[in-house]
Write a protein that holds these residues in place. Structure first.
Motif, PDB file in Angstrom:
ATOM      1  N   ARG A  26      -4.923   4.881   1.442  1.00 45.64           N
ATOM      2  CA  ARG A  26      -3.816   4.089   1.693  1.00 45.64           C
ATOM      3  C   ARG A  26      -2.489   4.643   1.817  1.00 45.64           C
ATOM      4  O   ARG A  26      -1.495   4.107   2.292  1.00 45.64           O
ATOM      5  CB  ARG A  26      -3.966   3.315   0.187  1.00 45.64           C
ATOM      6  CG  ARG A  26      -4.743   1.911   0.540  1.00 45.64           C
ATOM      7  CD  ARG A  26      -6.258   2.371   0.921  1.00 45.64           C
ATOM      8  NE  ARG A  26      -7.205   1.062   1.113  1.00 45.64           N
ATOM      9  CZ  ARG A  26      -8.602   1.289   1.143  1.00 45.64           C
ATOM     10  NH1 ARG A  26      -9.082   2.572   1.137  1.00 45.64           N
ATOM     11  NH2 ARG A  26      -9.100   0.348   1.287  1.00 45.64           N
ATOM     12  N   VAL A  27      -2.443   6.059   1.186  1.00 47.40           N
ATOM     13  CA  VAL A  27      -0.923   6.770   1.145  1.00 47.40           C
ATOM     14  C   VAL A  27      -0.821   6.852   2.742  1.00 47.40           C
ATOM     15  O   VAL A  27       0.187   7.094   3.433  1.00 47.40           O
ATOM     16  CB  VAL A  27      -0.675   7.727   0.006  1.00 47.40           C
ATOM     17  CG1 VAL A  27       0.520   8.196   0.355  1.00 47.40           C
ATOM     18  CG2 VAL A  27      -0.620   7.185  -1.101  1.00 47.40           C
ATOM     19  N   GLY A  74       5.023  11.060  -1.374  1.00 49.59           N
ATOM     20  CA  GLY A  74       3.709  10.410  -0.767  1.00 49.59           C
ATOM     21  C   GLY A  74       2.831  11.774  -0.488  1.00 49.59           C
ATOM     22  O   GLY A  74       1.483  11.899  -0.936  1.00 49.59           O
ATOM     23  N   TYR A  99       4.783   6.627  -2.659  1.00 49.43           N
ATOM     24  CA  TYR A  99       5.364   6.980  -1.176  1.00 49.43           C
ATOM     25  C   TYR A  99       6.198   5.532  -0.945  1.00 49.43           C
ATOM     26  O   TYR A  99       7.293   5.839  -0.704  1.00 49.43           O
ATOM     27  CB  TYR A  99       4.189   6.866  -0.273  1.00 49.43           C
ATOM     28  CG  TYR A  99       4.784   6.670   0.937  1.00 49.43           C
ATOM     29  CD1 TYR A  99       5.453   7.644   1.813  1.00 49.43           C
ATOM     30  CD2 TYR A  99       4.710   5.800   1.770  1.00 49.43           C
ATOM     31  CE1 TYR A  99       6.072   7.522   3.151  1.00 49.43           C
ATOM     32  CE2 TYR A  99       5.124   5.258   3.012  1.00 49.43           C
ATOM     33  CZ  TYR A  99       5.883   6.451   3.786  1.00 49.43           C
ATOM     34  OH  TYR A  99       6.515   6.285   5.243  1.00 49.43           O
ATOM     35  N   ALA A 142       0.861  -1.229   0.012  1.00 48.56           N
ATOM     36  CA  ALA A 142       0.150   0.062   0.131  1.00 48.56           C
ATOM     37  C   ALA A 142       0.892   1.349  -0.004  1.00 48.56           C
ATOM     38  O   ALA A 142       1.773   1.411   0.513  1.00 48.56           O
ATOM     39  CB  ALA A 142      -0.772   0.037   1.155  1.00 48.56           C
ATOM     40  N   GLY A 143       0.432   2.303  -0.714  1.00 51.83           N
ATOM     41  CA  GLY A 143       1.292   3.505  -0.647  1.00 51.83           C
ATOM     42  C   GLY A 143       1.715   3.959  -2.071  1.00 51.83           C
ATOM     43  O   GLY A 143       1.882   5.291  -2.054  1.00 51.83           O
ATOM     44  N   GLY A 144       1.791   2.961  -3.040  1.00 50.66           N
ATOM     45  CA  GLY A 144       2.091   3.584  -4.266  1.00 50.66           C
ATOM     46  C   GLY A 144       3.392   4.176  -4.314  1.00 50.66           C
ATOM     47  O   GLY A 144       4.390   3.924  -3.974  1.00 50.66           O
ATOM     48  N   THR A 183      -1.481   2.283  -5.403  1.00 56.80           N
ATOM     49  CA  THR A 183      -1.820   2.624  -4.255  1.00 56.80           C
ATOM     50  C   THR A 183      -2.440   1.341  -3.550  1.00 56.80           C
ATOM     51  O   THR A 183      -2.657   1.268  -2.213  1.00 56.80           O
ATOM     52  CB  THR A 183      -2.353   4.048  -3.856  1.00 56.80           C
ATOM     53  OG1 THR A 183      -3.819   3.887  -4.378  1.00 56.80           O
ATOM     54  CG2 THR A 183      -1.865   4.878  -4.750  1.00 56.80           C
ATOM     55  N   GLY A 238      -7.510   5.953  -2.816  1.00 60.81           N
ATOM     56  CA  GLY A 238      -6.078   5.912  -2.872  1.00 60.81           C
ATOM     57  C   GLY A 238      -5.400   6.740  -2.111  1.00 60.81           C
ATOM     58  O   GLY A 238      -4.260   6.369  -1.177  1.00 60.81           O
ATOM     59  N   GLN A 239      -5.729   7.833  -1.639  1.00 58.89           N
ATOM     60  CA  GLN A 239      -5.300   8.805  -0.616  1.00 58.89           C
ATOM     61  C   GLN A 239      -5.205   8.247   0.558  1.00 58.89           C
ATOM     62  O   GLN A 239      -4.001   8.227   1.399  1.00 58.89           O
ATOM     63  CB  GLN A 239      -6.174  10.264  -0.619  1.00 58.89           C
ATOM     64  CG  GLN A 239      -6.278  10.800  -1.562  1.00 58.89           C
ATOM     65  CD  GLN A 239      -7.776  11.955  -1.426  1.00 58.89           C
ATOM     66  OE1 GLN A 239      -8.095  11.984  -0.499  1.00 58.89           O
ATOM     67  NE2 GLN A 239      -7.992  12.063  -2.755  1.00 58.89           N
ATOM     68  N   ARG A 268      -3.650   5.168  -9.240  1.00 53.76           N
ATOM     69  CA  ARG A 268      -4.369   4.872  -8.132  1.00 53.76           C
ATOM     70  C   ARG A 268      -4.381   3.264  -7.781  1.00 53.76           C
ATOM     71  O   ARG A 268      -4.379   2.744  -6.814  1.00 53.76           O
ATOM     72  CB  ARG A 268      -5.752   5.377  -8.588  1.00 53.76           C
ATOM     73  CG  ARG A 268      -6.651   5.468  -7.181  1.00 53.76           C
ATOM     74  CD  ARG A 268      -6.393   6.518  -6.669  1.00 53.76           C
ATOM     75  NE  ARG A 268      -6.233   8.049  -7.394  1.00 53.76           N
ATOM     76  CZ  ARG A 268      -7.146   8.440  -7.730  1.00 53.76           C
ATOM     77  NH1 ARG A 268      -8.303   8.077  -7.438  1.00 53.76           N
ATOM     78  NH2 ARG A 268      -7.002   9.656  -8.478  1.00 53.76           N
ATOM     79  N   TRP A 310       1.764  13.683  -3.988  1.00 56.29           N
ATOM     80  CA  TRP A 310       0.786  12.890  -4.447  1.00 56.29           C
ATOM     81  C   TRP A 310      -0.399  12.805  -3.851  1.00 56.29           C
ATOM     82  O   TRP A 310      -1.506  13.204  -4.624  1.00 56.29           O
ATOM     83  CB  TRP A 310       1.530  11.523  -4.680  1.00 56.29           C
ATOM     84  CG  TRP A 310       0.378  10.545  -5.476  1.00 56.29           C
ATOM     85  CD1 TRP A 310       0.488  10.548  -6.661  1.00 56.29           C
ATOM     86  CD2 TRP A 310      -0.691   9.703  -4.964  1.00 56.29           C
ATOM     87  NE1 TRP A 310      -0.360   9.483  -7.285  1.00 56.29           N
ATOM     88  CE2 TRP A 310      -1.149   9.216  -6.233  1.00 56.29           C
ATOM     89  CE3 TRP A 310      -1.488   9.663  -3.832  1.00 56.29           C
ATOM     90  CZ2 TRP A 310      -2.529   8.565  -6.198  1.00 56.29           C
ATOM     91  CZ3 TRP A 310      -2.462   8.785  -3.708  1.00 56.29           C
ATOM     92  CH2 TRP A 310      -2.994   8.134  -4.983  1.00 56.29           C
TER      93      TRP A 310
END
Length: 426
Positions: free
Chosen positions: A293-294, A95, A79, A75-77, A209, A290-291, A206, A98
């Protein structure tokens, strides 16, 4: 909440179809339904070319996301990529920026939802519509990733169908006269419009993430990203050609609901309005997804309050992170101008895409990625993606760049001050 003493984890339950749908849900939204008008005002009929340039630029970066997502399916993409491959500070900055861009994207999409709702029902206040949408998607996200994905799948099918109907009905009515004086502002304006329209493609990361919740991520993340991007690009080009050909770029540029304006010529305005409502709904839905998870990944690394990493045992979602995402988005939707939002979002995401491509280069340097798109082991796509992302970001104007740099400074300040604060507390 998740048990004490163990690292919080998310449930891996999203399929390839879910991943593609999350990508399409995030990509197809305010960009084509609203920002196409702003881009047309800059590029004229050549906005069609701007759509293509933005899509090509996004493709190079998408290949880097494919490699990184398959190699680091957490999780986090962005980041996670920066944190693991570059430096914890760089990862945090990536992160932060983004998330900033995507919260702004969600706020923009929620306002677009309000405008289209007001277009269909003039008695509705656009901002009230935006507030209702943000509240709804926040609740849906809390109730579970699989439920959110299921709702998104239905919405994505509806909005794609609406755009296909618009294109098929409108093709025979396209007037070539509207493509005369194709590039009134010169090629520089086309590039600036492409940088702005890049906003319409930025949803494909997305998927990354959500990597910790996608089954067989090594296969399904690359497939999901590329499928979502190419489907979106094909739809965008077709819609841009038909929209300009129906009413001309001036009419698109002067409308807050440009595709609905074009559809009115065909008698299918109601279909497009319904599609726009579904599109913006899914963008906001996946934006919160998505947000959060970051935020979750940052909190798990103790770079923001650890309470944001708590996972509900009942729903399997990071509830506090979801609530924070929705709350910030709500404030922005009620206070900031939509044109400024779109430009700042593009800059923020382009900046993180530049660094993501650098992370992909580093990935090649430390070992073979799970799926390599390199030519003779040189990740050309990552080099090209980094250069194009930087060039497009710098073309957005001094005010946008300054705002982006101030946000960068804020992220660095938070990183060091919170680290010092946590050390003193612990």
């Amino acid at each position: 909440m998740s048990s004490q003493g163990t690292e919080p984890k998310l449930r891996r339950e999203l399929t390839l179809i879910d991943a593609i749908s999350v990508g399409l849900g995030a990509i197809i939204g305010a960009g084509i339904f609203v920002v196409i008008g702003l881009a047309a005002g800059l590029a004229g009929p050549a906005v069609v070319l701007s759509v293509v340039i933005a899509g090509i630029s996004a493709t190079f970066t998408a290949l880097s996301f494919c490699e990184l997502g398959a190699s680091l399916p957490k999780a986090g993409g962005v980041y996670e990529y920066g944190h693991t491959l570059l430096h914890p500070l760089v990862g945090f900055v990536m992160g932060w920026i983004w998330v900033s861009g995507n919260i702004v994207l969600g706020a923009t999409a929620s306002l677009s939802f309000g405008f289209y709702l007001a277009s269909a029902f003039p008695w509705v206040d656009p901002k009230l519509g935006a507030v209702a949408l943000i509240a709804t998607v926040t609740v849906v996200n809390i109730l579970g990733a699989k439920l959110s994905a299921g709702v998104n799948n239905v919405i994505v099918a509806g909005k794609v169908l609406a755009l296909v109907v618009f294109v098929l009905v409108g093709l025979s009515s396209v007037n070539p006269v509207h493509f005369q004086n194709f590039m009134p502002g010169g090629f520089g304006s086309v590039v600036t419009a492409a940088a702005l329209f890049y906003f319409a493609y930025i949803g494909f990361p997305r998927i990354s993430t959500m990597a910790e919740e996608i089954v067989e991520p090594e296969k399904n993340i690359p497939r999901g990203i590329l499928a979502a991007l190419f489907i979106s690009m094909a739809i965008y080009v077709a819609v841009a050609v038909v929209a300009v050909g129906l009413v001309g770029y001036e009419a698109l540029a002067s409308s807050t609901a440009p595709i609905a304006t074009a559809a009115e010529q065909l008698g299918v305005k109601a279909v497009v309005e319904a599609g726009a409502l579904l599109a913006t709904f899914s963008v906001v839905l996946t934006s919160v997804m998505g947000q959060s998870r970051v935020f979750f990944a940052m909190a798990r690394n103790r770079e923001i309050p650890s309470s944001l990493a708590r996972v509900s045992e009942k729903f399997g979602t990071p509830v506090n992170s979801i609530l924070l995402s929705g709350a910030i988005m709500l404030v922005l939707a009620l206070t900031v101008d939509i044109s400024g939002l779109a430009s700042l979002t593009s800059f923020s995401v382009l900046f993180t895409h530049m660094l993501t491509n650098i992370a992909a280069i580093k990935l090649h340097g430390i070992g073979s990625p799970k799926k390599s798109y390199a030519i003779k082991r040189v990740p050309l796509h990552a080099y090209i993606g980094a250069v194009l992302s930087l060039a497009l970001a710098l073309s957005l104007g001094a005010a946008t760049i300054l705002a982006g740099l101030l946000n960068l400074a804020l992220s660095i300040t938070w990183f060091y001050f919170y680290k010092a604060f946590s050390k003193n507390q612990g």
